[in-house]
Scaffold this motif. Structure first.
Motif, PDB file in Angstrom:
ATOM      1  N   ILE A 136       0.706   1.758 -13.785  1.00  0.00           N
ATOM      2  CA  ILE A 136       0.564   3.216 -13.792  1.00  0.00           C
ATOM      3  C   ILE A 136      -0.577   3.659 -12.881  1.00  0.00           C
ATOM      4  O   ILE A 136      -0.444   4.608 -12.098  1.00  0.00           O
ATOM      5  CB  ILE A 136       0.332   3.714 -15.237  1.00  0.00           C
ATOM      6  N   VAL A 137      -1.706   2.966 -12.966  1.00  0.00           N
ATOM      7  CA  VAL A 137      -2.875   3.346 -12.163  1.00  0.00           C
ATOM      8  C   VAL A 137      -2.629   3.093 -10.674  1.00  0.00           C
ATOM      9  O   VAL A 137      -3.058   3.878  -9.819  1.00  0.00           O
ATOM     10  CB  VAL A 137      -4.118   2.569 -12.657  1.00  0.00           C
ATOM     11  N   ALA A 138      -1.925   2.020 -10.348  1.00  0.00           N
ATOM     12  CA  ALA A 138      -1.703   1.674  -8.938  1.00  0.00           C
ATOM     13  C   ALA A 138      -0.551   2.450  -8.317  1.00  0.00           C
ATOM     14  O   ALA A 138      -0.458   2.503  -7.084  1.00  0.00           O
ATOM     15  CB  ALA A 138      -1.419   0.176  -8.822  1.00  0.00           C
ATOM     16  N   ALA A 139       0.303   3.058  -9.115  1.00  0.00           N
ATOM     17  CA  ALA A 139       1.507   3.704  -8.587  1.00  0.00           C
ATOM     18  C   ALA A 139       1.226   4.805  -7.563  1.00  0.00           C
ATOM     19  O   ALA A 139       1.899   4.866  -6.524  1.00  0.00           O
ATOM     20  CB  ALA A 139       2.346   4.249  -9.739  1.00  0.00           C
ATOM     21  N   PRO A 140       0.262   5.716  -7.770  1.00  0.00           N
ATOM     22  CA  PRO A 140       0.048   6.775  -6.768  1.00  0.00           C
ATOM     23  C   PRO A 140      -0.305   6.251  -5.385  1.00  0.00           C
ATOM     24  O   PRO A 140       0.162   6.793  -4.380  1.00  0.00           O
ATOM     25  CB  PRO A 140      -1.106   7.591  -7.370  1.00  0.00           C
ATOM     26  N   VAL A 141      -1.118   5.196  -5.308  1.00  0.00           N
ATOM     27  CA  VAL A 141      -1.474   4.634  -4.011  1.00  0.00           C
ATOM     28  C   VAL A 141      -0.251   4.031  -3.336  1.00  0.00           C
ATOM     29  O   VAL A 141      -0.032   4.210  -2.126  1.00  0.00           O
ATOM     30  CB  VAL A 141      -2.585   3.575  -4.174  1.00  0.00           C
ATOM     31  N   VAL A 142       0.558   3.313  -4.090  1.00  0.00           N
ATOM     32  CA  VAL A 142       1.761   2.692  -3.532  1.00  0.00           C
ATOM     33  C   VAL A 142       2.744   3.751  -3.051  1.00  0.00           C
ATOM     34  O   VAL A 142       3.318   3.644  -1.962  1.00  0.00           O
ATOM     35  CB  VAL A 142       2.415   1.771  -4.581  1.00  0.00           C
ATOM     36  N   ILE A 143       2.923   4.798  -3.843  1.00  0.00           N
ATOM     37  CA  ILE A 143       3.865   5.858  -3.464  1.00  0.00           C
ATOM     38  C   ILE A 143       3.404   6.566  -2.195  1.00  0.00           C
ATOM     39  O   ILE A 143       4.205   6.825  -1.283  1.00  0.00           O
ATOM     40  CB  ILE A 143       4.022   6.848  -4.626  1.00  0.00           C
ATOM     41  N   LEU A 144       2.109   6.873  -2.116  1.00  0.00           N
ATOM     42  CA  LEU A 144       1.601   7.545  -0.913  1.00  0.00           C
ATOM     43  C   LEU A 144       1.758   6.664   0.317  1.00  0.00           C
ATOM     44  O   LEU A 144       2.140   7.141   1.389  1.00  0.00           O
ATOM     45  CB  LEU A 144       0.131   7.908  -1.109  1.00  0.00           C
ATOM     46  N   TYR A 145       1.481   5.370   0.171  1.00  0.00           N
ATOM     47  CA  TYR A 145       1.619   4.470   1.311  1.00  0.00           C
ATOM     48  C   TYR A 145       3.075   4.361   1.756  1.00  0.00           C
ATOM     49  O   TYR A 145       3.367   4.392   2.955  1.00  0.00           O
ATOM     50  CB  TYR A 145       1.079   3.090   0.966  1.00  0.00           C
ATOM     51  N   LEU A 146       3.994   4.233   0.808  1.00  0.00           N
ATOM     52  CA  LEU A 146       5.403   4.142   1.174  1.00  0.00           C
ATOM     53  C   LEU A 146       5.888   5.418   1.862  1.00  0.00           C
ATOM     54  O   LEU A 146       6.714   5.368   2.775  1.00  0.00           O
ATOM     55  CB  LEU A 146       6.250   3.863  -0.072  1.00  0.00           C
ATOM     56  N   PHE A 147       5.360   6.543   1.433  1.00  0.00           N
ATOM     57  CA  PHE A 147       5.761   7.822   2.017  1.00  0.00           C
ATOM     58  C   PHE A 147       5.216   7.999   3.430  1.00  0.00           C
ATOM     59  O   PHE A 147       5.880   8.587   4.291  1.00  0.00           O
ATOM     60  CB  PHE A 147       5.284   8.967   1.115  1.00  0.00           C
ATOM     61  N   LEU A 148       4.024   7.468   3.703  1.00  0.00           N
ATOM     62  CA  LEU A 148       3.367   7.669   4.998  1.00  0.00           C
ATOM     63  C   LEU A 148       3.213   6.376   5.787  1.00  0.00           C
ATOM     64  O   LEU A 148       2.417   6.316   6.726  1.00  0.00           O
ATOM     65  CB  LEU A 148       1.978   8.299   4.792  1.00  0.00           C
ATOM     66  N   GLN A 149       3.976   5.335   5.432  1.00  0.00           N
ATOM     67  CA  GLN A 149       3.730   4.027   6.033  1.00  0.00           C
ATOM     68  C   GLN A 149       3.963   4.006   7.533  1.00  0.00           C
ATOM     69  O   GLN A 149       3.230   3.336   8.279  1.00  0.00           O
ATOM     70  CB  GLN A 149       4.598   2.981   5.352  1.00  0.00           C
TER      71      GLN A 149
END
Length: 275
Positions: free
Chosen positions: A248-261
């Motif tokens: 849960i804590v790591a999800a926002p960073v992963v989502i942002l990276y996937l969106f802007l990779q």
């Protein structure tokens, strides 16, 4: 010309490194979706296809991640916005302008990168306590803005130094001032560099643990990493819900990276090539 054998060997090496990097992540996700090892064998029913997505709801509820996630969102939004704007302006000044003391000031900015947090957090705490800012939102965000601006100035200076001089001179001949050149000409061309800066700043701010731990003691100011640490010690004795909380804590960073990779990688490559 690369032969088929060399290409296959390159792909095998890349796959091996990818598996090595992803294995810990997949292990945590698998543990988060497994049976709750803190609830006892009687409560370990079979979930959908053997998975237990309800672990995330249980971790969210028991760990009280709602408040800590909102705090992290507010802190990250403030730090990323302020640090990006200040870094763009300071990087533009250091990269395109000539003024007295430019090199000395730039090296002063670099001290923010070279000095670790552990060496400054104690005197910084006493300074903020003197100003009456400890245990406040500002005690968490202001030090992180300063740290992010130090790196952001270095990063954006690299981009602006590589910008075409002829384009800047042509804009000045057309009557554009420094402000217009920055925001209307150079910045739109530097979106990959800015995107990379935004992703890195967000990642560092979201994962910051030491500054929120030292500067704030109220539950309302507890960030997501702090919430995860307290969740480990207070709310659960099993690994399953702890793994779900980590996801849960790591999800926002992963989502942002996937969106802007795509822009992130483009900005990293441009920065590597230019200097």
């Amino acid at each position: 010309m690369i032969s088929k054998g060399e290409r296959a060997a390159n792909y095998l090496i890349l796959l091996a490194f990818a598996a090595f990097a992803l294995w810990p992540v997949l292990t945590i996700v698998a543990a988060a979706l497994g049976p709750d090892d803190s609830a006892g064998s009687a409560a370990q029913g079979a979930g959908l296809l053997g998975l237990h997505p309800e672990n995330f709801a249980a971790a969210w509820r028991q760990g009280r991640f709602g408040q800590s996630m909102l705090t992290s969102v507010a802190v990250s939004a403030f730090v990323v916005t302020c640090a990006t704007v200040l870094s763009v302006m300071s990087g533009y000044a250091f990269g395109t302008m000539t003024f007295r003391g430019r090199n000395v000031l730039f090296y002063l900015f670099l001290l923010g990168i070279m000095v670790p947090n552990e060496a400054t957090v104690v005197p910084l705490y006493f300074d903020l306590r003197t100003l009456g800012l400890t245990d406040t939102f500002w005690a968490i965000v202001l030090p992180q803005v300063a740290q992010s601006v130090a790196f952001g100035t270095f990063w954006m200076r690299t981009y602006f130094r590589a910008s075409p001089v002829s384009m800047i001179e042509a804009a000045r001949l057309d009557g554009a001032n420094s402000w217009s050149i920055l925001w209307r000409i150079l910045l739109p061309l530097g979106r990959p560099a800015v995107t990379t800066l935004v992703v890195l700043t967000f990642m560092w701010t979201w994962n910051e643990f030491l500054i929120p731990l030292v500067m704030a003691t109220s539950d309302e100011l507890r960030t997501a990493p702090l919430g995860l640490a307290f969740f480990q010690g207070q709310y659960t004795s099993g690994f399953t819900l702890l793994a779900a909380g980590a996801v849960i804590v790591a999800a926002p960073v992963v989502i942002l990276y996937l969106f802007l990779q795509r822009r992130f990688i483009q900005g990293m490559l441009e920065g590597a090539v230019r200097e």
